[in-house]
Design a protein around this motif. Structure first.
Motif, PDB file in Angstrom:
ATOM      1  N   ILE A 285       0.810  -1.509   0.166  1.00  0.00           N
ATOM      2  CA  ILE A 285      -0.112  -0.082  -0.352  1.00  0.00           C
ATOM      3  C   ILE A 285       1.227   1.484  -0.334  1.00  0.00           C
ATOM      4  CG2 ILE A 285      -2.193  -1.229   0.655  1.00  0.00           C
ATOM      5  CD1 ILE A 285      -0.932   0.268   3.964  1.00  0.00           C
ATOM      6  N   GLY A 286       2.108   1.633   0.189  1.00  0.00           N
ATOM      7  CA  GLY A 286       2.484   2.349   0.234  1.00  0.00           C
ATOM      8  C   GLY A 286       2.881   3.170   1.585  1.00  0.00           C
ATOM      9  N   VAL A 287       2.418   2.561   2.891  1.00  0.00           N
ATOM     10  CA  VAL A 287       1.911   3.606   3.336  1.00  0.00           C
ATOM     11  C   VAL A 287       2.641   2.432   4.735  1.00  0.00           C
ATOM     12  CG1 VAL A 287       0.412   4.881   5.888  1.00  0.00           C
ATOM     13  CG2 VAL A 287      -0.146   4.650   2.826  1.00  0.00           C
ATOM     14  N   LYS A 288       3.325   3.544   5.426  1.00  0.00           N
ATOM     15  CA  LYS A 288       3.492   2.427   6.735  1.00  0.00           C
ATOM     16  C   LYS A 288       2.799   2.150   8.182  1.00  0.00           C
ATOM     17  CE  LYS A 288       9.225   3.035   7.541  1.00  0.00           C
ATOM     18  NZ  LYS A 288      10.205   2.988   8.517  1.00  0.00           N
ATOM     19  N   PRO A 289       1.835   1.407   8.866  1.00  0.00           N
ATOM     20  CA  PRO A 289       1.393   0.742   9.876  1.00  0.00           C
ATOM     21  C   PRO A 289       1.582   1.414  11.121  1.00  0.00           C
ATOM     22  CG  PRO A 289       2.193  -1.392   9.503  1.00  0.00           C
ATOM     23  CD  PRO A 289       3.200  -0.298   8.852  1.00  0.00           C
ATOM     24  N   GLU A 290       0.496   2.657  11.961  1.00  0.00           N
ATOM     25  CA  GLU A 290       1.496   2.713  13.151  1.00  0.00           C
ATOM     26  C   GLU A 290       2.280   1.792  13.911  1.00  0.00           C
ATOM     27  OE1 GLU A 290      -0.363   4.558  16.737  1.00  0.00           O
ATOM     28  OE2 GLU A 290      -1.831   4.576  15.224  1.00  0.00           O
ATOM     29  N   ILE A 291       3.063   2.262  14.242  1.00  0.00           N
ATOM     30  CA  ILE A 291       3.973   0.766  14.767  1.00  0.00           C
ATOM     31  C   ILE A 291       4.062   1.066  16.565  1.00  0.00           C
ATOM     32  CG2 ILE A 291       6.389   0.205  15.407  1.00  0.00           C
ATOM     33  CD1 ILE A 291       7.291   1.495  12.218  1.00  0.00           C
ATOM     34  N   PRO A 292       3.795   0.353  17.612  1.00  0.00           N
ATOM     35  CA  PRO A 292       3.392   0.601  18.637  1.00  0.00           C
ATOM     36  C   PRO A 292       4.614   0.546  19.033  1.00  0.00           C
ATOM     37  CG  PRO A 292       2.462  -1.533  17.694  1.00  0.00           C
ATOM     38  CD  PRO A 292       2.704  -0.581  16.695  1.00  0.00           C
ATOM     39  N   ARG A 293       4.160   1.152  20.202  1.00  0.00           N
ATOM     40  CA  ARG A 293       5.672   1.680  21.332  1.00  0.00           C
ATOM     41  C   ARG A 293       6.245   0.704  21.964  1.00  0.00           C
ATOM     42  NH1 ARG A 293       4.862   4.148  27.013  1.00  0.00           N
ATOM     43  NH2 ARG A 293       4.975   1.826  27.433  1.00  0.00           N
ATOM     44  N   GLY A 294       5.835   0.219  21.942  1.00  0.00           N
ATOM     45  CA  GLY A 294       6.833  -1.829  22.126  1.00  0.00           C
ATOM     46  C   GLY A 294       7.811  -2.677  20.807  1.00  0.00           C
ATOM     47  N   LEU A 295       6.929  -1.333  19.663  1.00  0.00           N
ATOM     48  CA  LEU A 295       8.361  -2.458  18.691  1.00  0.00           C
ATOM     49  C   LEU A 295       8.822  -1.100  18.680  1.00  0.00           C
ATOM     50  CD1 LEU A 295       5.418  -3.851  16.344  1.00  0.00           C
ATOM     51  CD2 LEU A 295       7.106  -5.084  18.287  1.00  0.00           C
ATOM     52  N   ARG A 296       9.105  -0.222  18.314  1.00  0.00           N
ATOM     53  CA  ARG A 296       9.599   0.637  18.199  1.00  0.00           C
ATOM     54  C   ARG A 296      10.641   1.128  18.513  1.00  0.00           C
ATOM     55  NH1 ARG A 296       5.128   4.360  18.520  1.00  0.00           N
ATOM     56  NH2 ARG A 296       5.871   5.358  19.916  1.00  0.00           N
ATOM     57  N   GLU A 297      10.515   0.630  20.047  1.00  0.00           N
ATOM     58  CA  GLU A 297      11.658   0.830  20.580  1.00  0.00           C
ATOM     59  C   GLU A 297      12.891  -0.520  20.256  1.00  0.00           C
ATOM     60  OE1 GLU A 297       9.959   0.160  24.167  1.00  0.00           O
ATOM     61  OE2 GLU A 297       9.478   2.276  24.958  1.00  0.00           O
ATOM     62  N   LEU A 298      13.090  -1.222  19.978  1.00  0.00           N
ATOM     63  CA  LEU A 298      13.279  -3.138  19.811  1.00  0.00           C
ATOM     64  C   LEU A 298      14.588  -2.445  18.605  1.00  0.00           C
ATOM     65  CD1 LEU A 298      10.666  -5.508  18.731  1.00  0.00           C
ATOM     66  CD2 LEU A 298      11.766  -4.373  20.653  1.00  0.00           C
ATOM     67  N   GLU A 299      14.737  -1.548  17.451  1.00  0.00           N
ATOM     68  CA  GLU A 299      16.110  -1.758  16.644  1.00  0.00           C
ATOM     69  C   GLU A 299      17.168  -0.988  17.820  1.00  0.00           C
ATOM     70  OE1 GLU A 299      16.772  -1.938  13.810  1.00  0.00           O
ATOM     71  OE2 GLU A 299      14.599  -2.067  12.489  1.00  0.00           O
ATOM     72  N   ASP A 300      17.112  -0.447  18.733  1.00  0.00           N
ATOM     73  CA  ASP A 300      18.647   0.206  18.769  1.00  0.00           C
ATOM     74  C   ASP A 300      18.527  -0.450  20.661  1.00  0.00           C
ATOM     75  OD1 ASP A 300      18.326   2.482  18.019  1.00  0.00           O
ATOM     76  OD2 ASP A 300      16.522   3.752  18.644  1.00  0.00           O
ATOM     77  N   LYS A 301      18.467  -1.676  20.605  1.00  0.00           N
ATOM     78  CA  LYS A 301      17.963  -2.571  21.969  1.00  0.00           C
ATOM     79  C   LYS A 301      19.264  -3.365  21.165  1.00  0.00           C
ATOM     80  CE  LYS A 301      14.244  -2.741  24.473  1.00  0.00           C
ATOM     81  NZ  LYS A 301      13.015  -3.285  24.801  1.00  0.00           N
ATOM     82  N   GLU A 302      20.129  -4.111  22.385  1.00  0.00           N
ATOM     83  CA  GLU A 302      21.697  -5.118  22.371  1.00  0.00           C
ATOM     84  C   GLU A 302      20.494  -6.363  21.751  1.00  0.00           C
ATOM     85  OE1 GLU A 302      24.268  -7.012  24.948  1.00  0.00           O
ATOM     86  OE2 GLU A 302      23.800  -4.875  26.208  1.00  0.00           O
ATOM     87  N   LYS A 303      21.734  -6.710  20.961  1.00  0.00           N
ATOM     88  CA  LYS A 303      20.965  -8.133  21.242  1.00  0.00           C
ATOM     89  C   LYS A 303      21.989  -9.244  20.928  1.00  0.00           C
ATOM     90  CE  LYS A 303      18.892  -5.405  16.762  1.00  0.00           C
ATOM     91  NZ  LYS A 303      19.735  -4.586  17.502  1.00  0.00           N
TER      92      LYS A 303
END
Length: 462
Positions: free
Chosen positions: A424-442
Protein backbone atom coordinates in the motif's frame (compact mmCIF):
# COMPACT_ATOMS: atom_id res chain seq x y z
CA UNK A 1 -10.59 -34.33 33.72
CA UNK A 2 -7.73 -36.64 32.78
CA UNK A 3 -5.46 -36.59 29.74
CA UNK A 4 -4.18 -39.22 27.34
CA UNK A 5 -1.89 -39.49 24.33
CA UNK A 6 -3.05 -39.66 20.72
CA UNK A 7 -0.86 -42.77 20.44
CA UNK A 8 -2.54 -44.57 23.32
CA UNK A 9 0.36 -45.46 25.61
CA UNK A 10 -0.01 -42.54 28.06
CA UNK A 11 -3.35 -42.31 29.90
CA UNK A 12 -4.99 -41.00 33.04
CA UNK A 13 -2.68 -38.08 33.79
CA UNK A 14 -3.91 -34.86 35.35
CA UNK A 15 -3.80 -31.40 33.82
CA UNK A 16 -0.70 -30.13 35.62
CA UNK A 17 1.33 -33.18 34.61
CA UNK A 18 0.08 -32.80 31.02
CA UNK A 19 1.30 -29.19 31.00
CA UNK A 20 4.77 -30.13 32.20
CA UNK A 21 5.02 -33.18 29.94
CA UNK A 22 4.32 -31.20 26.74
CA UNK A 23 4.85 -33.96 24.19
CA UNK A 24 3.60 -37.30 25.54
CA UNK A 25 6.28 -39.81 26.48
CA UNK A 26 5.11 -42.17 23.72
CA UNK A 27 5.70 -39.48 21.09
CA UNK A 28 2.04 -38.56 20.75
CA UNK A 29 0.17 -35.39 21.68
CA UNK A 30 -1.83 -35.06 24.88
CA UNK A 31 -5.60 -34.58 24.64
CA UNK A 32 -8.47 -34.58 27.13
CA UNK A 33 -10.00 -38.02 27.63
CA UNK A 34 -13.37 -36.45 26.80
CA UNK A 35 -14.53 -33.18 25.25
CA UNK A 36 -17.11 -31.44 27.49
CA UNK A 37 -20.27 -30.73 25.49
CA UNK A 38 -22.43 -27.71 26.28
CA UNK A 39 -26.07 -27.18 25.33
CA UNK A 40 -27.10 -24.03 23.47
CA UNK A 41 -28.65 -22.72 26.69
CA UNK A 42 -25.40 -23.25 28.59
CA UNK A 43 -23.44 -21.48 25.87
CA UNK A 44 -25.91 -18.60 25.67
CA UNK A 45 -25.54 -18.07 29.44
CA UNK A 46 -21.86 -17.21 28.89
CA UNK A 47 -22.28 -14.51 26.27
CA UNK A 48 -22.23 -11.44 28.54
CA UNK A 49 -19.10 -12.45 30.47
CA UNK A 50 -15.85 -10.53 30.20
CA UNK A 51 -13.02 -12.27 28.38
CA UNK A 52 -11.41 -13.28 31.67
CA UNK A 53 -14.68 -14.56 33.13
CA UNK A 54 -15.35 -16.56 29.98
CA UNK A 55 -11.83 -18.03 30.05
CA UNK A 56 -12.34 -19.18 33.61
CA UNK A 57 -15.72 -20.76 32.80
CA UNK A 58 -14.34 -22.74 29.85
CA UNK A 59 -10.99 -23.69 31.37
CA UNK A 60 -12.68 -25.07 34.51
CA UNK A 61 -14.21 -27.76 32.34
CA UNK A 62 -10.73 -29.04 31.44
CA UNK A 63 -8.85 -28.41 34.69
CA UNK A 64 -9.74 -30.36 37.81
CA UNK A 65 -6.46 -30.19 39.75
CA UNK A 66 -6.21 -26.40 40.24
CA UNK A 67 -8.68 -24.71 42.57
CA UNK A 68 -11.09 -22.18 41.04
CA UNK A 69 -9.76 -19.24 43.08
CA UNK A 70 -6.17 -20.00 42.06
CA UNK A 71 -7.14 -20.54 38.42
CA UNK A 72 -9.00 -17.23 38.45
CA UNK A 73 -5.86 -15.42 39.66
CA UNK A 74 -3.76 -17.06 36.93
CA UNK A 75 -6.28 -16.14 34.23
CA UNK A 76 -6.70 -12.51 35.28
CA UNK A 77 -2.92 -12.04 35.65
CA UNK A 78 -2.40 -13.44 32.16
CA UNK A 79 -4.35 -10.69 30.43
CA UNK A 80 -3.14 -7.67 32.41
CA UNK A 81 -0.50 -6.83 29.77
CA UNK A 82 -3.00 -6.58 26.89
CA UNK A 83 -3.56 -3.07 25.49
CA UNK A 84 -7.33 -3.50 25.10
CA UNK A 85 -9.49 -4.32 28.12
CA UNK A 86 -11.60 -6.62 25.91
CA UNK A 87 -8.44 -8.69 25.25
CA UNK A 88 -9.80 -9.78 21.85
CA UNK A 89 -11.85 -6.94 20.30
CA UNK A 90 -14.02 -7.83 17.30
CA UNK A 91 -14.68 -5.28 14.56
CA UNK A 92 -16.87 -5.36 11.47
CA UNK A 93 -15.41 -4.75 8.02
CA UNK A 94 -18.29 -4.52 5.57
CA UNK A 95 -20.13 -7.83 5.67
CA UNK A 96 -17.69 -9.84 7.77
CA UNK A 97 -16.18 -9.72 11.24
CA UNK A 98 -12.50 -9.50 12.16
CA UNK A 99 -11.33 -10.80 15.51
CA UNK A 100 -8.21 -8.88 16.57
CA UNK A 101 -6.04 -11.40 18.37
CA UNK A 102 -2.93 -9.17 18.47
CA UNK A 103 -3.33 -6.94 21.52
CA UNK A 104 -0.84 -8.77 23.75
CA UNK A 105 2.75 -7.76 24.58
CA UNK A 106 4.25 -9.15 21.33
CA UNK A 107 1.33 -8.14 19.08
CA UNK A 108 0.45 -11.65 17.87
CA UNK A 109 -2.27 -14.17 18.64
CA UNK A 110 0.25 -16.41 20.39
CA UNK A 111 0.20 -14.05 23.40
CA UNK A 112 -3.34 -15.12 24.29
CA UNK A 113 -2.12 -18.62 25.08
CA UNK A 114 1.50 -18.02 26.05
CA UNK A 115 0.86 -15.37 28.70
CA UNK A 116 -1.45 -17.95 30.30
CA UNK A 117 1.04 -20.81 29.87
CA UNK A 118 3.92 -18.79 31.35
CA UNK A 119 1.91 -18.03 34.49
CA UNK A 120 0.72 -21.62 34.63
CA UNK A 121 4.29 -22.93 34.49
CA UNK A 122 5.32 -20.53 37.26
CA UNK A 123 2.46 -21.64 39.52
CA UNK A 124 3.01 -25.38 39.00
CA UNK A 125 6.78 -25.19 39.48
CA UNK A 126 6.41 -23.10 42.63
CA UNK A 127 3.93 -25.61 44.09
CA UNK A 128 6.28 -28.50 43.35
CA UNK A 129 9.52 -26.69 44.20
CA UNK A 130 10.68 -27.80 40.76
CA UNK A 131 12.30 -26.29 37.67
CA UNK A 132 11.76 -26.50 33.92
CA UNK A 133 13.85 -26.07 30.78
CA UNK A 134 11.60 -25.10 27.90
CA UNK A 135 12.56 -25.84 24.33
CA UNK A 136 10.50 -24.68 21.37
CA UNK A 137 10.58 -23.96 17.65
CA UNK A 138 9.13 -20.85 16.04
CA UNK A 139 8.30 -19.66 12.57
CA UNK A 140 8.18 -16.15 14.00
CA UNK A 141 5.50 -15.35 16.57
CA UNK A 142 5.55 -18.30 18.99
CA UNK A 143 9.14 -17.59 19.98
CA UNK A 144 8.70 -13.99 21.02
CA UNK A 145 5.37 -14.67 22.73
CA UNK A 146 6.87 -17.59 24.66
CA UNK A 147 9.93 -15.57 25.67
CA UNK A 148 7.77 -12.69 26.90
CA UNK A 149 5.62 -15.20 28.77
CA UNK A 150 8.47 -16.67 30.82
CA UNK A 151 11.32 -14.11 30.79
CA UNK A 152 12.77 -13.65 34.25
CA UNK A 153 10.46 -16.26 35.80
CA UNK A 154 11.92 -18.30 38.62
CA UNK A 155 12.85 -21.91 37.89
CA UNK A 156 12.52 -21.60 34.09
CA UNK A 157 15.02 -21.45 31.23
CA UNK A 158 13.86 -21.17 27.63
CA UNK A 159 15.61 -22.25 24.42
CA UNK A 160 13.92 -21.04 21.21
CA UNK A 161 14.91 -22.23 17.73
CA UNK A 162 14.04 -20.07 14.74
CA UNK A 163 15.03 -20.48 11.05
CA UNK A 164 17.84 -18.01 10.35
CA UNK A 165 16.77 -15.30 7.91
CA UNK A 166 13.26 -16.71 7.53
CA UNK A 167 11.38 -14.62 10.10
CA UNK A 168 10.51 -10.95 9.71
CA UNK A 169 12.94 -8.32 10.98
CA UNK A 170 10.52 -7.31 13.72
CA UNK A 171 9.94 -10.91 14.82
CA UNK A 172 13.69 -11.46 15.03
CA UNK A 173 14.21 -8.30 17.08
CA UNK A 174 11.43 -9.22 19.49
CA UNK A 175 13.28 -12.44 20.31
CA UNK A 176 16.92 -11.44 20.18
CA UNK A 177 16.63 -8.21 22.21
CA UNK A 178 15.45 -10.09 25.32
CA UNK A 179 18.63 -10.42 27.38
CA UNK A 180 17.27 -12.06 30.56
CA UNK A 181 19.63 -14.74 31.86
CA UNK A 182 17.01 -17.46 31.37
CA UNK A 183 16.50 -16.78 27.62
CA UNK A 184 18.48 -18.46 24.80
CA UNK A 185 17.70 -17.67 21.14
CA UNK A 186 19.09 -20.11 18.57
CA UNK A 187 19.13 -19.24 14.85
CA UNK A 188 19.12 -22.51 12.89
CA UNK A 189 20.51 -22.82 9.38
CA UNK A 190 17.35 -24.26 7.81
CA UNK A 191 13.57 -23.98 7.71
CA UNK A 192 10.97 -23.93 10.46
CA UNK A 193 10.26 -27.59 9.72
CA UNK A 194 13.92 -28.31 10.50
CA UNK A 195 13.55 -26.48 13.83
CA UNK A 196 10.34 -28.33 14.63
CA UNK A 197 11.91 -31.67 13.71
CA UNK A 198 14.83 -31.02 16.09
CA UNK A 199 12.46 -30.19 18.95
CA UNK A 200 10.34 -33.30 18.36
CA UNK A 201 13.43 -35.52 18.17
CA UNK A 202 14.73 -34.10 21.44
CA UNK A 203 11.39 -34.71 23.15
CA UNK A 204 11.31 -38.23 21.73
CA UNK A 205 14.50 -38.95 23.69
CA UNK A 206 12.57 -39.61 26.90
CA UNK A 207 15.70 -40.15 29.00
CA UNK A 208 17.19 -36.80 27.89
CA UNK A 209 13.84 -35.09 28.40
CA UNK A 210 13.45 -36.39 31.97
CA UNK A 211 17.08 -35.85 32.94
CA UNK A 212 16.96 -32.20 31.93
CA UNK A 213 13.37 -31.42 32.95
CA UNK A 214 12.34 -30.38 29.44
CA UNK A 215 8.96 -28.81 28.74
CA UNK A 216 7.25 -27.45 25.64
CA UNK A 217 5.69 -24.11 24.75
CA UNK A 218 4.85 -25.02 21.18
CA UNK A 219 1.23 -25.81 20.43
CA UNK A 220 2.04 -29.46 21.07
CA UNK A 221 1.41 -28.32 24.68
CA UNK A 222 -2.29 -28.85 25.38
CA UNK A 223 -2.56 -25.71 27.55
CA UNK A 224 -1.95 -23.57 24.47
CA UNK A 225 -4.84 -25.12 22.59
CA UNK A 226 -7.07 -24.79 25.66
CA UNK A 227 -6.36 -21.07 26.01
CA UNK A 228 -7.17 -20.53 22.34
CA UNK A 229 -10.55 -22.26 22.56
CA UNK A 230 -11.73 -19.27 24.61
CA UNK A 231 -11.45 -16.67 21.88
CA UNK A 232 -13.63 -18.69 19.52
CA UNK A 233 -16.46 -18.39 22.04
CA UNK A 234 -15.69 -14.74 22.78
CA UNK A 235 -15.48 -13.78 19.09
CA UNK A 236 -18.77 -15.53 18.38
CA UNK A 237 -20.49 -13.64 21.20
CA UNK A 238 -19.50 -10.29 19.63
CA UNK A 239 -21.43 -11.03 16.42
CA UNK A 240 -25.11 -10.56 15.59
CA UNK A 241 -25.38 -14.35 15.20
CA UNK A 242 -25.14 -14.66 18.99
CA UNK A 243 -28.54 -12.95 19.36
CA UNK A 244 -30.25 -15.97 17.83
CA UNK A 245 -27.44 -18.47 18.56
CA UNK A 246 -27.23 -19.17 14.82
CA UNK A 247 -24.19 -20.55 13.03
CA UNK A 248 -21.14 -18.73 11.70
CA UNK A 249 -18.15 -19.68 9.54
CA UNK A 250 -14.75 -18.99 11.06
CA UNK A 251 -11.65 -18.43 8.92
CA UNK A 252 -8.23 -19.08 10.41
CA UNK A 253 -4.86 -18.37 8.78
CA UNK A 254 -2.86 -21.41 9.80
CA UNK A 255 0.22 -23.44 9.01
CA UNK A 256 0.72 -25.57 12.09
CA UNK A 257 -2.98 -26.43 12.62
CA UNK A 258 -2.86 -25.34 16.27
CA UNK A 259 -5.06 -22.25 16.05
CA UNK A 260 -7.79 -23.85 13.94
CA UNK A 261 -7.64 -26.99 16.10
CA UNK A 262 -8.85 -24.85 19.01
CA UNK A 263 -11.80 -23.92 16.81
CA UNK A 264 -12.41 -27.61 16.17
CA UNK A 265 -12.63 -28.21 19.94
CA UNK A 266 -14.98 -25.21 20.31
CA UNK A 267 -17.24 -26.71 17.63
CA UNK A 268 -17.15 -30.11 19.34
CA UNK A 269 -18.10 -28.39 22.61
CA UNK A 270 -21.28 -27.11 20.94
CA UNK A 271 -20.39 -23.61 19.71
CA UNK A 272 -22.59 -22.91 16.64
CA UNK A 273 -19.93 -23.11 13.91
CA UNK A 274 -20.84 -24.19 10.40
CA UNK A 275 -17.45 -24.42 8.68
CA UNK A 276 -13.93 -23.88 9.95
CA UNK A 277 -11.98 -22.51 7.00
CA UNK A 278 -8.26 -23.19 6.78
CA UNK A 279 -6.56 -20.24 5.07
CA UNK A 280 -3.09 -21.14 3.79
CA UNK A 281 -0.39 -19.37 1.82
CA UNK A 282 1.64 -21.11 -0.90
CA UNK A 283 2.78 -23.67 1.68
CA UNK A 284 -0.59 -25.29 1.25
CA UNK A 285 -0.38 -28.83 2.61
CA UNK A 286 -3.55 -28.28 4.66
CA UNK A 287 -5.42 -26.88 1.63
CA UNK A 288 -4.35 -29.88 -0.45
CA UNK A 289 -5.46 -32.18 2.35
CA UNK A 290 -8.99 -30.74 2.55
CA UNK A 291 -9.53 -30.32 -1.19
CA UNK A 292 -7.71 -33.36 -2.57
CA UNK A 293 -6.99 -35.71 0.32
CA UNK A 294 -3.31 -35.02 -0.38
CA UNK A 295 -1.29 -34.75 2.82
CA UNK A 296 2.19 -34.94 1.32
CA UNK A 297 5.23 -32.93 2.38
CA UNK A 298 6.75 -30.63 -0.22
CA UNK A 299 9.55 -28.05 0.00
CA UNK A 300 8.91 -24.93 2.06
CA UNK A 301 8.43 -21.74 0.03
CA UNK A 302 9.31 -18.35 1.54
CA UNK A 303 6.32 -15.99 1.51
CA UNK A 304 5.17 -12.64 2.87
CA UNK A 305 3.43 -14.59 5.67
CA UNK A 306 6.44 -16.39 7.23
CA UNK A 307 4.65 -17.72 10.31
CA UNK A 308 2.73 -20.00 7.91
CA UNK A 309 5.79 -21.16 5.95
CA UNK A 310 5.34 -24.70 7.23
CA UNK A 311 4.80 -28.09 5.60
CA UNK A 312 4.52 -30.35 8.66
CA UNK A 313 1.52 -29.31 10.77
CA UNK A 314 2.39 -30.62 14.21
CA UNK A 315 -1.17 -30.37 15.61
CA UNK A 316 -2.64 -32.37 12.75
CA UNK A 317 -2.09 -35.52 14.81
CA UNK A 318 -4.69 -34.40 17.34
CA UNK A 319 -7.29 -34.05 14.61
CA UNK A 320 -6.36 -37.45 13.18
CA UNK A 321 -7.23 -39.04 16.52
CA UNK A 322 -10.84 -37.90 16.13
CA UNK A 323 -10.95 -38.52 12.38
CA UNK A 324 -9.87 -42.12 13.03
CA UNK A 325 -12.60 -42.46 15.68
CA UNK A 326 -10.10 -42.41 18.56
CA UNK A 327 -8.08 -45.35 17.22
CA UNK A 328 -4.60 -44.66 18.61
CA UNK A 329 -3.01 -47.47 16.59
CA UNK A 330 -4.18 -45.88 13.35
CA UNK A 331 -2.77 -42.54 14.46
CA UNK A 332 0.60 -44.07 15.32
CA UNK A 333 0.81 -45.94 12.01
CA UNK A 334 -0.14 -42.82 10.04
CA UNK A 335 2.53 -40.73 11.76
CA UNK A 336 5.11 -43.44 11.08
CA UNK A 337 3.99 -43.46 7.43
CA UNK A 338 4.42 -39.68 7.28
CA UNK A 339 7.93 -39.92 8.68
CA UNK A 340 9.01 -42.59 6.19
CA UNK A 341 6.98 -41.85 3.06
CA UNK A 342 6.43 -38.09 3.58
CA UNK A 343 2.67 -38.49 3.11
CA UNK A 344 -0.49 -39.97 4.61
CA UNK A 345 -3.22 -41.62 2.54
CA UNK A 346 -6.93 -40.86 3.10
CA UNK A 347 -9.87 -42.63 1.48
CA UNK A 348 -13.03 -40.94 0.21
CA UNK A 349 -15.04 -41.88 3.30
CA UNK A 350 -12.58 -40.13 5.61
CA UNK A 351 -12.42 -37.07 3.37
CA UNK A 352 -16.22 -36.73 3.50
CA UNK A 353 -15.91 -36.48 7.29
CA UNK A 354 -13.15 -33.89 6.96
CA UNK A 355 -15.23 -31.71 4.62
CA UNK A 356 -18.20 -31.77 6.99
CA UNK A 357 -16.07 -29.68 9.34
CA UNK A 358 -13.50 -27.86 7.18
CA UNK A 359 -13.16 -25.90 4.00
CA UNK A 360 -9.86 -24.42 2.81
CA UNK A 361 -8.30 -21.83 0.53
CA UNK A 362 -4.78 -21.06 -0.64
CA UNK A 363 -3.46 -17.56 -1.32
CA UNK A 364 -0.57 -16.72 -3.63
CA UNK A 365 2.11 -14.22 -2.62
CA UNK A 366 0.91 -11.77 -5.26
CA UNK A 367 -2.72 -12.09 -4.18
CA UNK A 368 -1.70 -11.56 -0.55
CA UNK A 369 -0.49 -8.03 -1.31
CA UNK A 370 -3.59 -7.35 -3.42
CA UNK A 371 -5.84 -8.19 -0.45
CA UNK A 372 -3.91 -5.88 1.88
CA UNK A 373 -4.38 -3.11 -0.71
CA UNK A 374 -8.09 -3.84 -1.27
CA UNK A 375 -8.87 -3.74 2.44
CA UNK A 376 -6.89 -0.54 2.95
CA UNK A 377 -8.52 1.23 0.01
CA UNK A 378 -12.02 0.12 0.99
CA UNK A 379 -11.91 0.51 4.78
CA UNK A 380 -8.69 2.47 5.55
CA UNK A 381 -7.77 -0.49 7.74
CA UNK A 382 -4.36 -2.18 7.54
CA UNK A 383 -3.96 -5.93 7.94
CA UNK A 384 -0.83 -8.05 8.13
CA UNK A 385 -0.04 -10.67 5.45
CA UNK A 386 -1.28 -13.61 7.54
CA UNK A 387 -4.63 -11.96 8.17
CA UNK A 388 -4.77 -11.15 4.44
CA UNK A 389 -4.76 -14.90 3.71
CA UNK A 390 -7.81 -15.22 5.95
CA UNK A 391 -9.62 -12.28 4.36
CA UNK A 392 -8.89 -13.72 0.92
CA UNK A 393 -10.71 -16.86 2.07
CA UNK A 394 -13.73 -14.79 3.13
CA UNK A 395 -13.81 -13.02 -0.24
CA UNK A 396 -13.65 -16.36 -2.08
CA UNK A 397 -16.28 -18.14 0.00
CA UNK A 398 -18.80 -15.55 1.21
CA UNK A 399 -21.12 -16.11 -1.75
CA UNK A 400 -20.99 -19.89 -1.27
CA UNK A 401 -22.13 -20.00 2.37
CA UNK A 402 -25.17 -18.30 3.87
CA UNK A 403 -23.73 -17.93 7.37
CA UNK A 404 -21.73 -14.82 8.37
CA UNK A 405 -17.93 -15.00 8.51
CA UNK A 406 -15.48 -14.26 11.29
CA UNK A 407 -11.84 -13.97 10.19
CA UNK A 408 -9.13 -14.34 12.80
CA UNK A 409 -6.60 -11.49 12.59
CA UNK A 410 -3.44 -13.05 13.91
CA UNK A 411 -0.79 -10.31 14.04
CA UNK A 412 -0.34 -6.55 14.14
CA UNK A 413 0.62 -5.21 10.68
CA UNK A 414 3.63 -3.38 12.17
CA UNK A 415 5.34 -6.76 12.59
CA UNK A 416 5.48 -7.04 8.79
CA UNK A 417 6.23 -3.47 7.72
CA UNK A 418 8.10 -4.35 4.51
CA UNK A 419 5.19 -6.38 3.13
CA UNK A 420 2.61 -3.77 4.10
CA UNK A 421 4.60 -0.93 2.52
CA UNK A 422 5.07 -3.04 -0.62
CA UNK A 423 1.29 -3.50 -0.79
CA UNK A 424 0.00 0.00 0.00
CA UNK A 425 2.99 2.34 0.15
CA UNK A 426 2.06 3.33 3.70
CA UNK A 427 3.69 2.32 6.98
CA UNK A 428 1.29 1.03 9.63
CA UNK A 429 1.37 2.80 12.97
CA UNK A 430 4.12 1.17 14.99
CA UNK A 431 3.30 0.49 18.66
CA UNK A 432 5.81 1.85 21.15
CA UNK A 433 6.83 -1.66 22.19
CA UNK A 434 8.03 -2.33 18.64
CA UNK A 435 9.54 1.13 17.97
CA UNK A 436 12.00 0.68 20.82
CA UNK A 437 13.50 -2.59 19.55
CA UNK A 438 15.93 -1.31 16.88
CA UNK A 439 18.24 0.38 19.38
CA UNK A 440 18.36 -2.47 21.87
CA UNK A 441 21.30 -4.82 22.37
CA UNK A 442 20.84 -8.23 20.74
CA UNK A 443 21.93 -11.77 21.62
CA UNK A 444 21.55 -14.85 19.42
CA UNK A 445 23.40 -18.15 18.93
CA UNK A 446 23.76 -19.69 15.46
CA UNK A 447 23.73 -23.48 14.97
CA UNK A 448 23.43 -25.92 12.09
CA UNK A 449 20.20 -27.92 11.82
CA UNK A 450 21.54 -30.83 13.85
CA UNK A 451 19.78 -32.50 16.77
CA UNK A 452 22.99 -33.41 18.60
CA UNK A 453 24.41 -29.88 18.30
CA UNK A 454 21.27 -28.45 19.85
CA UNK A 455 21.32 -31.06 22.62
CA UNK A 456 24.92 -30.14 23.45
CA UNK A 457 24.07 -26.45 23.47
CA UNK A 458 21.20 -27.07 25.90
CA UNK A 459 23.36 -29.17 28.24
CA UNK A 460 26.11 -26.56 28.19
CA UNK A 461 23.75 -23.77 29.24
CA UNK A 462 21.71 -25.54 31.94
Amino acid sequence: MKYMSTRGKVKGINFQDAVLMGLADDGGLLIPEEIPFMSINEIEALKDKSYQELALAIMKKYISDIGETTLEKIVFKSYEAFDDERVVPVIKLGDFYLSELFHGPTYAFKDVALQFLGNLFEYILDQRNDYLNIIGATSGDTGSAAIYGVRGKKGIKIFILHPKGRVSRMQELQMTTVLDDNVFNIAVEGTFDDCQYIVKEIFSDVEFKREHHLGSINSINWARVLAQIVYYFYSYFQTDAADSMSKVNIVVPTGNFGNILAGFYAKRMGLPINKLVIATNENNILYRFVKEGDYSIKNVVQTYSPSMDIQIASNFERFLFYLFEEDADKVRKSMEQLKVEKKIFFNDELMEKVREVFDATSTSNERNLEVIKEIYEKYKYIVDPHTACGIDAVLKLKNIYDEPFIAMSTAHPAKFIDSVVKAIGVKPEIPRGLRELEDKEKRVYELDANVNLVKKFIEKNL
